[in-house]
Design an enzyme around this catalytic site. Structure first.
Site, short mmCIF file in Angstrom:
data_model
loop_
_atom_site.label_atom_id
_atom_site.label_comp_id
_atom_site.label_asym_id
_atom_site.label_seq_id
_atom_site.Cartn_x
_atom_site.Cartn_y
_atom_site.Cartn_z
N THR A 1 -4.49 3.57 -18.55
CA THR A 1 -3.64 3.19 -19.67
C THR A 1 -2.25 3.82 -19.55
O THR A 1 -2.10 4.97 -19.16
CB THR A 1 -4.30 3.64 -20.99
OG1 THR A 1 -5.59 3.04 -21.08
CG2 THR A 1 -3.46 3.25 -22.18
N THR B 1 -5.15 6.98 -25.23
CA THR B 1 -5.82 6.63 -23.99
C THR B 1 -7.19 7.29 -23.96
O THR B 1 -7.39 8.33 -24.58
CB THR B 1 -5.00 7.06 -22.76
OG1 THR B 1 -5.67 6.63 -21.56
CG2 THR B 1 -4.81 8.56 -22.70
N HIS C 1 -11.73 6.42 -23.55
CA HIS C 1 -12.80 5.44 -23.58
C HIS C 1 -12.64 4.57 -24.82
O HIS C 1 -12.78 5.03 -25.95
CB HIS C 1 -14.16 6.15 -23.60
CG HIS C 1 -15.32 5.22 -23.51
ND1 HIS C 1 -16.56 5.52 -24.01
CD2 HIS C 1 -15.42 3.97 -22.97
CE1 HIS C 1 -17.38 4.50 -23.79
NE2 HIS C 1 -16.71 3.55 -23.16
#
Length: 241
Positions: free
Chosen positions: A98, A149, A151
């Site tokens: 990301t 950023t 999971h």
């Protein structure tokens, strides 16, 4: 899982609370520019998959070959994570993935942008936190802006960006609020992540609970940057890296 690329992105304007996002979009070199067009040129907040690509074509956004979006390193990691015992989430955490940004101008207007290819070896059509307002990013002139950023499934469960701004509304600094949000996500859903946060006065933070997160901040004539916990280097913006 198919060795292809689907991208998600969001932009948000803290002055108007206007936002634009796209999800599961393919063959676009800079999907964040497409998200900006969704915000500026439509009455919608998010377009997805084929509809997002058709909108890109109507706006004259050029398509690029999918192979141009895939590095040899990424393909190597994809192959490695096809194994039955692979753990793609752990493999990617804190590494390249990301890209996020927050900004504040001289009048105190804040904004955020977040863009990603998602998790390694995800199911086709999977959409994570990035294009979800309040999860992948949020901006409000009354409080600040956050880009996240980590999971995506975990970030969505705690709406991390909005959670951090809630703590700022309660009087916490950008840094303290970021730490509180990340700590809650770790304790509540056992997940790690990182954020960049700024308030309308220009106070900023780059915080993470993962092992590493590449970050940089530009303020006045100084560039701040780091990678590992506790690192904070500075140099003149005019000085070459």
């Amino acid at each position: 899982m198919k060795g292809e690329v689907e991208m998600d992105t969001i932009v948000m304007d803290g002055k108007t609370l206007g936002s634009g996002a796209v999800s599961a979009v393919r063959n676009i070199a800079n999907p964040v520019c497409l998200a900006r067009l969704v915000m500026d040129k439509t009455s919608h907040t998010c377009l997805t998959a084929e509809g997002a690509n058709k909108f890109a074509q109507s706006m004259g956004v050029p398509e690029v070959p999918m192979e141009s979006l895939i590095t040899e390193y990424a393909r190597m990691r994809w192959r490695k994570n096809l194994a039955a015992d692979a753990k793609p989430v752990e493999c990617q955490m804190g590494k390249m993935g990301t890209v996020g940004a927050v900004a504040v101008d001289s009048e105190g207007n804040v904004a955020c942008a977040t863009s990603t290819g998602g998790m390694l070896n995800k199911m086709e059509g999977r959409v994570g936190d990035t294009p979800c307002i309040g999860s992948g990013g949020y901006a409000d002139n009354q409080t600040g802006a956050v880009s996240t950023t980590g999971h995506g499934e975990a970030i969505m469960k705690v709406t991390l960006a909005r959670l951090i701004l809630f703590h700022m509304e309660q009087g916490q600094s950008a840094e303290a609020a970021s730490d509180l949000g990340l700590a809650y996500m770790k304790s509540r859903v056992e997940a790690l992540g990182g954020v960049v946060t700024v308030d309308p006065q220009g106070h900023w933070a780059a915080r993470f609970s993962s092992k590493q997160m590449s970050w940089a901040a530009a303020q006045k004539d100084t560039l701040h940057y780091g990678l590992y916990t506790g690192e904070h280097f500075t140099q003149s913006i005019d000085e070459p890296l």
